[in-house]
Structures are given as C-alpha cells and as structure tokens.
Write a protein that holds these residues in place. Sequence first.
Motif, PDB file in Angstrom:
ATOM      1  N   ARG A  12      -2.568   9.913  -4.905  1.00 21.01           N
ATOM      2  CA  ARG A  12      -3.385  10.713  -5.817  1.00 21.01           C
ATOM      3  C   ARG A  12      -3.026  12.189  -5.673  1.00 21.01           C
ATOM      4  O   ARG A  12      -2.390  12.591  -4.706  1.00 21.01           O
ATOM      5  CB  ARG A  12      -4.870  10.491  -5.539  1.00 21.01           C
ATOM      6  CG  ARG A  12      -5.336  10.998  -4.198  1.00 21.01           C
ATOM      7  CD  ARG A  12      -6.799  10.590  -3.981  1.00 21.01           C
ATOM      8  NE  ARG A  12      -7.427  11.334  -2.923  1.00 21.01           N
ATOM      9  CZ  ARG A  12      -7.288  11.099  -1.628  1.00 21.01           C
ATOM     10  NH1 ARG A  12      -6.510  10.107  -1.218  1.00 21.01           N
ATOM     11  NH2 ARG A  12      -7.909  11.824  -0.725  1.00 21.01           N
ATOM     12  N   LEU A  13      -3.435  12.980  -6.626  1.00 21.46           N
ATOM     13  CA  LEU A  13      -3.167  14.413  -6.632  1.00 21.46           C
ATOM     14  C   LEU A  13      -4.388  15.130  -6.079  1.00 21.46           C
ATOM     15  O   LEU A  13      -5.500  14.930  -6.574  1.00 21.46           O
ATOM     16  CB  LEU A  13      -2.877  14.875  -8.064  1.00 21.46           C
ATOM     17  CG  LEU A  13      -2.263  16.244  -8.236  1.00 21.46           C
ATOM     18  CD1 LEU A  13      -0.862  16.270  -7.638  1.00 21.46           C
ATOM     19  CD2 LEU A  13      -2.189  16.615  -9.700  1.00 21.46           C
ATOM     20  N   ILE A  14      -4.177  15.923  -5.030  1.00 16.14           N
ATOM     21  CA  ILE A  14      -5.291  16.686  -4.469  1.00 16.14           C
ATOM     22  C   ILE A  14      -5.049  18.169  -4.716  1.00 16.14           C
ATOM     23  O   ILE A  14      -3.932  18.602  -4.995  1.00 16.14           O
ATOM     24  CB  ILE A  14      -5.460  16.447  -2.947  1.00 16.14           C
ATOM     25  CG1 ILE A  14      -4.219  16.906  -2.185  1.00 16.14           C
ATOM     26  CG2 ILE A  14      -5.822  15.013  -2.670  1.00 16.14           C
ATOM     27  CD1 ILE A  14      -4.487  17.220  -0.742  1.00 16.14           C
ATOM     28  N   LYS A  52       0.789  15.530  -4.251  1.00 20.09           N
ATOM     29  CA  LYS A  52       0.487  14.091  -4.247  1.00 20.09           C
ATOM     30  C   LYS A  52       0.410  13.591  -2.808  1.00 20.09           C
ATOM     31  O   LYS A  52       1.294  13.888  -2.002  1.00 20.09           O
ATOM     32  CB  LYS A  52       1.551  13.313  -5.003  1.00 20.09           C
ATOM     33  CG  LYS A  52       1.422  13.390  -6.489  1.00 20.09           C
ATOM     34  CD  LYS A  52       2.351  12.420  -7.168  1.00 20.09           C
ATOM     35  CE  LYS A  52       2.075  12.422  -8.661  1.00 20.09           C
ATOM     36  NZ  LYS A  52       2.853  11.415  -9.348  1.00 20.09           N
ATOM     37  N   VAL A  53      -0.647  12.840  -2.503  1.00 19.83           N
ATOM     38  CA  VAL A  53      -0.866  12.318  -1.144  1.00 19.83           C
ATOM     39  C   VAL A  53      -1.489  10.926  -1.210  1.00 19.83           C
ATOM     40  O   VAL A  53      -1.955  10.490  -2.254  1.00 19.83           O
ATOM     41  CB  VAL A  53      -1.807  13.241  -0.332  1.00 19.83           C
ATOM     42  CG1 VAL A  53      -1.218  14.608  -0.136  1.00 19.83           C
ATOM     43  CG2 VAL A  53      -3.169  13.317  -0.974  1.00 19.83           C
ATOM     44  N   LYS A  54      -1.502  10.284  -0.049  1.00 22.93           N
ATOM     45  CA  LYS A  54      -2.273   9.059   0.178  1.00 22.93           C
ATOM     46  C   LYS A  54      -3.277   9.367   1.280  1.00 22.93           C
ATOM     47  O   LYS A  54      -3.068  10.272   2.084  1.00 22.93           O
ATOM     48  CB  LYS A  54      -1.364   7.926   0.657  1.00 22.93           C
ATOM     49  CG  LYS A  54      -0.451   7.352  -0.373  1.00 22.93           C
ATOM     50  CD  LYS A  54       0.328   6.203   0.238  1.00 22.93           C
ATOM     51  CE  LYS A  54       1.231   5.545  -0.761  1.00 22.93           C
ATOM     52  NZ  LYS A  54       1.948   4.427  -0.158  1.00 22.93           N
ATOM     53  N   GLN A  75     -10.757  10.970   2.037  1.00 21.57           N
ATOM     54  CA  GLN A  75     -11.107  10.589   0.668  1.00 21.57           C
ATOM     55  C   GLN A  75     -11.353  11.783  -0.259  1.00 21.57           C
ATOM     56  O   GLN A  75     -11.429  11.614  -1.470  1.00 21.57           O
ATOM     57  CB  GLN A  75     -12.348   9.682   0.677  1.00 21.57           C
ATOM     58  CG  GLN A  75     -12.154   8.377   1.407  1.00 21.57           C
ATOM     59  CD  GLN A  75     -11.069   7.513   0.778  1.00 21.57           C
ATOM     60  OE1 GLN A  75     -10.853   7.520  -0.425  1.00 21.57           O
ATOM     61  NE2 GLN A  75     -10.346   6.778   1.615  1.00 21.57           N
ATOM     62  N   ASN A  76     -11.497  12.988   0.307  1.00 22.74           N
ATOM     63  CA  ASN A  76     -11.780  14.172  -0.518  1.00 22.74           C
ATOM     64  C   ASN A  76     -10.598  14.501  -1.422  1.00 22.74           C
ATOM     65  O   ASN A  76      -9.455  14.178  -1.124  1.00 22.74           O
ATOM     66  CB  ASN A  76     -12.089  15.384   0.357  1.00 22.74           C
ATOM     67  CG  ASN A  76     -13.351  15.191   1.174  1.00 22.74           C
ATOM     68  OD1 ASN A  76     -14.210  14.407   0.818  1.00 22.74           O
ATOM     69  ND2 ASN A  76     -13.445  15.905   2.275  1.00 22.74           N
ATOM     70  N   ASN A  77     -10.889  15.187  -2.524  1.00 20.77           N
ATOM     71  CA  ASN A  77      -9.850  15.635  -3.443  1.00 20.77           C
ATOM     72  C   ASN A  77      -9.633  17.140  -3.393  1.00 20.77           C
ATOM     73  O   ASN A  77      -8.700  17.651  -3.998  1.00 20.77           O
ATOM     74  CB  ASN A  77     -10.178  15.210  -4.882  1.00 20.77           C
ATOM     75  CG  ASN A  77     -10.011  13.719  -5.068  1.00 20.77           C
ATOM     76  OD1 ASN A  77      -9.133  13.106  -4.461  1.00 20.77           O
ATOM     77  ND2 ASN A  77     -10.857  13.123  -5.888  1.00 20.77           N
TER      78      ASN A  77
END
Length: 146
Positions: A12-14, A52-54, A75-77
């Motif tokens: 996901r993109l953070i 982008k990270v997991k 889990q934070n964005n």
Amino acid sequence: MEKTGVTLLNERLIKGFITSKIDRLPLPGVTVVNVRSKAETQSDFDGYYTIKVKTGDILHITFVGLSEYNLVINQNNNYKVELEEAPDDCGEHNIYAGVTNYSRINNCLKNKERKGRRKKIRNKELERTVIGKLLYNMTNIFRRKE
C-alpha cells in the motif's frame, strides 16, 4: 498466480511527514528507503513523502547532520518522524552563508579525531608514542586496580 495477487494487495501507499526535533521545522530532501524492496524517495519542500510498503517493512530515514532513523511500518497510513541532531556531528557538512564560529567546528573535529585515536590505542590497533607510554606508566600508579 494467487501469490502475486496477494502480494500486490498487501502493498500500500503510505504518507509521512519529517521534521527536525531541534526547531520542529519540516525537512526537505530527506532520503527514505524501504529496506525490503529497496524503493527510495525523498521528502518534498514541506517535509512530506509517499512510498509503497507492506506491514512489517522498515523505512531507513537519513539526512545530513541528523541521526538516522528506522521506522517499522504497522497498519497506519500516516507517519510523523522527528529527526534529532547527530551526537558526533560537528557541522562540517553544513554550508554557511555569512559569518560562523569556525573555531567551534575545528575544536569539535579535533576532539572527534582524538577520541578515534584513543579508541584505536585501547583496541591495540595503534601503538602509543614514547612520551605517551611514559605518561601512561607514570599515571598508572594512580589508577584503581580491579
């Protein structure tokens, strides 16, 4: 094929925001590297970045003159990071416009070099000079033996 789909879904993109702990101002040009994927980005003029990270990835955050920081992704964005001044930084990497106290920088660099030599002497990587041996032996009688 299912593994590829699952992998893409977990990524996901953070967004993040980086400031200096010294003056709380945003830091532009900070390097942010995802250790797992080797993806790299820099913070913009206002201190913001996206990458982008997991979950579980580690972001290695670096900036000249400030301590490095490793951020573990959960889990934070959105993340906020404050970088502290490096304890052994003398300001030798800074570019000064105007008058500065160069004697402070020179003294700091000399102390850093002295500490490095002492450490090498203790680790037997560097031998003491003749005068150094004499002074060490003279003061050795005052040291506490354990």
